[in-house]
Enzyme design. Structure first.
Site, PDB file in Angstrom:
ATOM      1  CE  LYS A  19      35.619  30.460  65.380  1.00  0.00           C
ATOM      2  NZ  LYS A  19      35.740  29.784  66.648  1.00  0.00           N
TER       3      LYS A  19
ATOM      4  CB  CYS B  45      30.350  30.460  67.773  1.00  0.00           C
ATOM      5  SG  CYS B  45      30.998  31.101  69.318  1.00  0.00           S
TER       6      CYS B  45
HETATM    7  N1  SAJ Z   1      23.714  21.615  68.855  1.00  0.00           N
HETATM    8  C1  SAJ Z   1      22.713  20.793  68.365  1.00  0.00           C
HETATM    9  N2  SAJ Z   1      23.006  19.508  68.022  1.00  0.00           N
HETATM   10  C2  SAJ Z   1      24.270  19.011  68.152  1.00  0.00           C
HETATM   11  C3  SAJ Z   1      25.300  19.854  68.632  1.00  0.00           C
HETATM   12  C4  SAJ Z   1      24.989  21.155  68.982  1.00  0.00           C
HETATM   13  O1  SAJ Z   1      21.549  21.213  68.234  1.00  0.00           O
HETATM   14  O2  SAJ Z   1      24.459  17.827  67.839  1.00  0.00           O
HETATM   15  C5  SAJ Z   1      23.385  23.009  69.211  1.00  0.00           C
HETATM   16  C6  SAJ Z   1      23.655  23.351  70.670  1.00  0.00           C
HETATM   17  O3  SAJ Z   1      22.576  22.990  71.489  1.00  0.00           O
HETATM   18  C7  SAJ Z   1      23.849  24.845  70.596  1.00  0.00           C
HETATM   19  C8  SAJ Z   1      24.514  25.036  69.240  1.00  0.00           C
HETATM   20  O4  SAJ Z   1      24.270  23.855  68.504  1.00  0.00           O
HETATM   21  O5  SAJ Z   1      22.612  25.535  70.590  1.00  0.00           O
HETATM   22  C9  SAJ Z   1      26.006  25.290  69.308  1.00  0.00           C
HETATM   23  O6  SAJ Z   1      26.604  24.454  70.280  1.00  0.00           O
HETATM   24  P1  SAJ Z   1      28.004  23.725  70.056  1.00  0.00           P
HETATM   25  O7  SAJ Z   1      28.310  22.936  71.255  1.00  0.00           O
HETATM   26  O8  SAJ Z   1      27.972  22.997  68.767  1.00  0.00           O
HETATM   27  O9  SAJ Z   1      29.046  24.891  69.812  1.00  0.00           O
HETATM   28  P2  SAJ Z   1      29.455  26.265  70.590  1.00  0.00           P
HETATM   29  O10 SAJ Z   1      28.720  27.388  69.944  1.00  0.00           O
HETATM   30  O11 SAJ Z   1      29.363  26.139  72.051  1.00  0.00           O
HETATM   31  O12 SAJ Z   1      31.014  26.325  70.202  1.00  0.00           O
HETATM   32  C10 SAJ Z   1      31.392  26.276  68.837  1.00  0.00           C
HETATM   33  C11 SAJ Z   1      32.510  25.208  68.679  1.00  0.00           C
HETATM   34  N3  SAJ Z   1      32.751  24.971  67.280  1.00  0.00           N
HETATM   35  C12 SAJ Z   1      32.744  23.724  66.747  1.00  0.00           C
HETATM   36  O13 SAJ Z   1      32.498  22.739  67.412  1.00  0.00           O
HETATM   37  C13 SAJ Z   1      33.078  23.586  65.300  1.00  0.00           C
HETATM   38  C14 SAJ Z   1      33.777  25.716  69.376  1.00  0.00           C
HETATM   39  O14 SAJ Z   1      34.855  24.819  69.145  1.00  0.00           O
HETATM   40  C15 SAJ Z   1      34.142  27.116  68.866  1.00  0.00           C
HETATM   41  O15 SAJ Z   1      35.303  27.616  69.523  1.00  0.00           O
HETATM   42  C16 SAJ Z   1      32.998  28.039  69.166  1.00  0.00           C
HETATM   43  O16 SAJ Z   1      31.841  27.562  68.444  1.00  0.00           O
HETATM   44  C17 SAJ Z   1      33.377  29.448  68.713  1.00  0.00           C
HETATM   45  O17 SAJ Z   1      33.741  30.265  69.580  1.00  0.00           O
HETATM   46  O18 SAJ Z   1      33.370  29.712  67.500  1.00  0.00           O
END
Ligand code: SAJ
Length: 419
Positions: free
Chosen positions: A212, A266
């Site tokens: 995780k 997360c």
């Molecule tokens: N972000 C960027 N650039 C990107 C992708 C995301 O700046 O290309 C930023 C987003 O704007 C945000 C942050 O990253 O601020 C996180 O967003 P996210 O969509 O990457 O992830 P979360 O936090 O919504 O969910 C993540 C997911 N993990 C992964 O994709 C590996 C989800 O599957 C998990 O279940 C979740 O964390 C968790 O609960 O751990």
């Protein structure tokens, strides 16, 4: 047989899981220390925002399959989904898991399954077994590498659903099933088989815990790379969005997108659990966190320069420049402001430019607004005629689909490359 399943912690992860079991006809007892959340759920409503969840909870409560309480009650399987924040200098705070273990222990009976879903540092599931065993010396608990008959089966099965897509991903995603022993994994598989269509892949608890953390650290490191590129490209007068699109045409390159920082509860947290356990080894993981945490400061510097620029060419004082932040949520098309870099930037700008900062947040919902400071909100269209410095922080679909046409008197700081 899992006739009754109890889900402890009715937040963004626990409540959808509870609703999912109830949807399959299982009797579900939801447990949460938050009396307000318990009351709302028992009325068939929800206290969080997640597409599709409200209808499921309403149906489950109306059918008498889901009830919420504040203290654990007897059940056949327990799923624990409580927060694991960090404290002080990024050390994991396991106090919620410890409190749940102590509250849960008295109601355990022979044959029960206990599954930890909360994101946890490696070793937490074994630690939880110790807390449970200390409270219930009459029951036999499992220990790794000891394949003996036990009374309670314990496993670590991380959630990995994406906020906004939870209902679909809960069913479709593969799940990692980290039993303390193989028999524990089998018992956990019986629980998830109730609604999961993805593969249920067995491993041990420690590997499941680390997997995780690894998934979220992978994403953090890759976003940090994109964010670092955005700084370098800006200095070299190169459009980073074009740069990434070009590089991604290589068949083995897949760079993520820069933004105003990394938020949520997360990705901005979990990598620290890896650093905490192996600080001398986790160099890339730590640096990625620092790069992403520093991005909002860089954005604020860009805004300061934009304010100076507008003040110069419009012959205004800097305290007459109107700044509008577009988007406050931690990512697109959700209302969640927790650990949001966009919100942090807006609040910092409010300190620097009192009474000059407003925001447009199409997903704004006062119940979910965790903002310490009241930011004046504007309607999107209205804002366009009032703004001098437009700071695009989140690529919500409203901003992507209706791009503004600013005159030359407006300076745009676009952290997502959409305007
Ligand atoms: N972000 C960027 N650039 C990107 C992708 C995301 O700046 O290309 C930023 C987003 O704007 C945000 C942050 O990253 O601020 C996180 O967003 P996210 O969509 O990457 O992830 P979360 O936090 O919504 O969910 C993540 C997911 N993990 C992964 O994709 C590996 C989800 O599957 C998990 O279940 C979740 O964390 C968790 O609960 O751990």
């Amino acid at each position: 047989m899992n006739k009754t399943i109890s889900v402890i912690g009715l937040g963004y992860i626990g409540l959808p899981a509870a609703a999912m079991f109830a949807d399959k006809g299982v009797q579900v007892i939801g447990v949460d220390v938050n009396q307000h959340a318990v009351n709302i759920i028992n009325q068939g409503k929800i206290h969080i925002v997640e597409p599709g969840l409200g209808e499921m909870v309403q149906k489950a409560v109306a059918n008498g399959l889901l009830k919420a309480v504040t203290k654990p009650e007897t059940a056949d399987a327990f799923l624990i989904a409580v927060p694991t924040p960090f404290k002080g200098d990024h050390q994991p705070d396991l106090s919620y898991i410890e409190a749940v273990s102590k509250a849960l222990a008295p109601v355990l009976k022979k044959g029960d399954t206990v599954i930890l879903e909360s994101t946890s540092p490696v070793g937490t599931t074994e630690q939880m077994v110790e807390w449970l065993a200390a409270a219930r010396p009459d029951l036999k608990f499992p220990y790794e590498n000891r394949d003996e008959e036990v009374d309670i089966y314990v496993a670590y099965c991380p959630e990995r659903v994406l906020p906004g897509q939870v209902i679909r991903e809960l069913v479709e995603n593969d799940r990692i099933i980290g039993g303390i022993t193989d028999e524990c994994s089998n018992k956990a598989i019986e629980v998830y088989s109730i609604f999961v269509k993805g593969d249920l892949v067995k491993t041990n608890a420690r590997t499941a815990e680390m997997s995780k953390l690894t998934e979220n650290a992978f994403r953090d490191v890759n976003i940090a790379f994109a964010n670092e590129l955005s700084l370098i490209a800006d200095r070299l007068n190169i459009n980073v969005w074009e740069l990434i699109a070009l590089a991604n045409r290589h068949p083995r390159v897949n760079i993520l997108q820069p933004g105003c920082g990394v938020g949520g509860h997360c990705i901005a947290v979990d990598p620290w659990f890896i650093v905490d356990k192996s600080p001398d080894l986790a160099n890339i993981v730590r640096t990625a966190r620092e790069v992403n945490d520093n991005k909002p400061n860089w954005v604020i510097e860009q805004v300061k320069q934009a304010v100076e620029k507008v003040a110069n060419f419009a012959n205004k004082k800097t305290n007459e420049v109107n700044i509008v932040c577009y988007g406050l949520a931690f990512k697109p098309d959700i209302d969640d402001l927790r650990e949001s870099p966009a919100l942090a930037i807006a609040e910092k700008l409010m300190d620097l430019y009192p009474n000059q900062v407003k925001a447009v947040e199409p997903n704004y919902n006062s119940e979910a607004n965790h903002s310490e400071k009241e930011i004046a909100l504007l309607d999107y269209q209205d804002s366009l005629s009032k703004v001098d410095v437009a700071v695009l922080l989140v690529n919500h679909k409203e901003f992507v689909e209706n791009k503004p046409h600013f005159g030359s008197n407006v300076v745009v700081v676009d952290t997502k490359g959409i305007w």
